[in-house]
Design an enzyme around this catalytic site. Structure first.
Site: not given
Length: 431
Positions: A14, A302, A39, A42, A335
């Protein structure tokens, strides 16, 4: 000659690999998946529109990119075809751009059933898998009883292999777990139908990639999950079932390791984890900082939708990931999630059984007892969201990134300041 770049996660998955891979594909002619299965989730955001891919490489949205699924990937034919149809509904000609290794092991309904039955039986001791049959499929591969994609093209061969496999797994499902069994004819018919659709997409992936290298095209190898979930080097047994490190890019596609030129490690500016397992820098969900990271970072898986556990940046674990992968550069993502925090903390060591430790323990039992040793740094009030030049970042943000470079021992090559592909700072292009 072209440049071959491997993208790997350096944490527990992730990390934001999908966005970075999508950005890098501007310079790549081929994008290849080399391990894992569906699994992995993206998430890409392009011009404000979100797309979540689980199996198909992120480069599929690029008109001039060839996408490849290598032999190291465990393949759910059903999930792949569903993804192809979703892309086609959006006007993306996925079948034209996608090639798949016929050596891919298949994820079958019995694998999904086993995955769920095992997790249910373990109760509170469950690992926290995605429940998609990844582990059981890799088990069958290693046990040499797995069904491969190429088997779907031969009815008699498939019937024999599938019959033996279902005899084995149905016995376990019924007599050990007390779970429903799989119907042979139903699974066979479905598999044959999938084979008809997928056969035109198969190719010798190793030969294809080698030929592309000779023509000078850049190739991007797209990793799934993260280094700390590696079956050998991760926080075992709370790991995935494949090798997630850069070395798997060669074995999982059929190219030589000396063809890999640049290894880019993706890491968040903080740390997250989904599922069970030790997490030294974890913050409680009801902690003010933990809540800030979770809410500002939209930390939900996701693939599973599960809330991710959040914590401070762990330089000890990331340094180990840098060593395992022989990283050429780091890409720091999210960030902007740290914007507005007065103080930031970096884990620079652990205190284990009364002693200071600056390396990642190999035993999960030891890591579970480790307490983080923090170094505090001043945060920044300014927004970093959408900034595209390093010099435009707040001074304290640059200092934070510089300290990460020092602690991990790898230069920060890229920085992501938002979910859109354009919200990216490039200090050193991998290509």
């Amino acid at each position: 000659m072209g440049t071959n770049v491997v993208v790997v996660g350096t944490q527990w998955g992730d990390e934001g690999k999908g966005k970075i891979v999508d950005w890098l594909t501007e310079n790549a002619g081929v994008v290849a998946r080399f391990q894992g299965g569906h699994n992995a989730g993206h998430t890409l955001v392009i011009d404000g529109e979100q797309t979540v891919l689980h199996l198909i490489p992120s480069g599929i949205l690029r008109e001039d990119a060839t996408c490849v699924i290598g032999n190291g990937v465990v393949l759910s034919a059903e999930a792949l075809l569903e993804e192809i149809r979703e892309l086609e509904a959006r006007g993306v000609p996925a079948r034209e751009r996608l090639r798949i290794s016929p050596s891919c092991p298949l994820i079958l309904p019995c694998h999904v059933a086993l995955d769920h039955a095992r997790e249910k039986a373990k109760g509170k001791a469950a690992i926290g898998t995605t429940g998609r049959g990844i582990g059981p499929a890799y088990e069958d591969k290693v046990a040499r009883r797995g069904v491969r994609l190429s088997d779907l093209f031969h009815r008699e061969r498939l019937a024999q292999k599938l019959g033996e496999l279902l005899d084995y797994h149905n016995f376990v499902l019924k007599h050990y777990f007390g779970a429903p069994t799989m119907d042979f004819q139903e699974v066979l018919d479905q598999a044959l139908a999938h084979g008809e659709e997928l056969r035109p997409l198969t190719a010798d992936v190793g030969a294809l990639l080698t030929a592309e290298m000779r023509t000078g095209r850049n190739i991007l190898f797209e990793g799934a999950q993260g280094t700390l979930l590696d079956i050998d080097h991760g926080t075992y047994p709370f790991v995935t079932s494949s090798n997630t490190c850069a070395g798997a890019a060669a074995a999982g596609t059929g190219v030589g390791p000396r063809t890999l030129d640049y290894i880019l490690g993706i890491t968040k500016a903080y740390t997250t984890r989904v599922g069970q397992g030790p997490f030294p820098t974890e913050l409680d969900f009801d902690d003010e900082m933990g809540m800030h990271l979770g809410e500002r970072g939209h930390e939900f898986g996701a693939t599973t939708g599960r809330q991710r556990r959040c914590g401070w940046f762990d330089a000890v674990a990331t340094r180990r990931a840098a060593q395992i992968n022989s990283l050429s550069g780091l890409c720091i993502t999210k960030l902007d999630v740290l914007d507005g925090l007065e103080t930031l903390r970096l884990c620079v060591g652990y205190r284990c059984q009364g002693e200071l430790c600056e390396t990642l323990p190999s035993e999960v039992e030891t890591l579970s007892e480790c307490e983080p040793v923090y170094e505090d740094m001043p945060g920044w009030a300014e927004s970093t969201s959408g900034i595209e030049r390093y010099e435009d970042l707040p001074e304290n943000a640059r200092a934070y990134l510089g300290r990460i470079e020092e602690l991990v021992g790898v230069p920060v090559a890229m920085i992501s300041t938002g979910p859109d592909r354009n919200e990216t700072i490039v200090r050193q292009s991998p290509f």
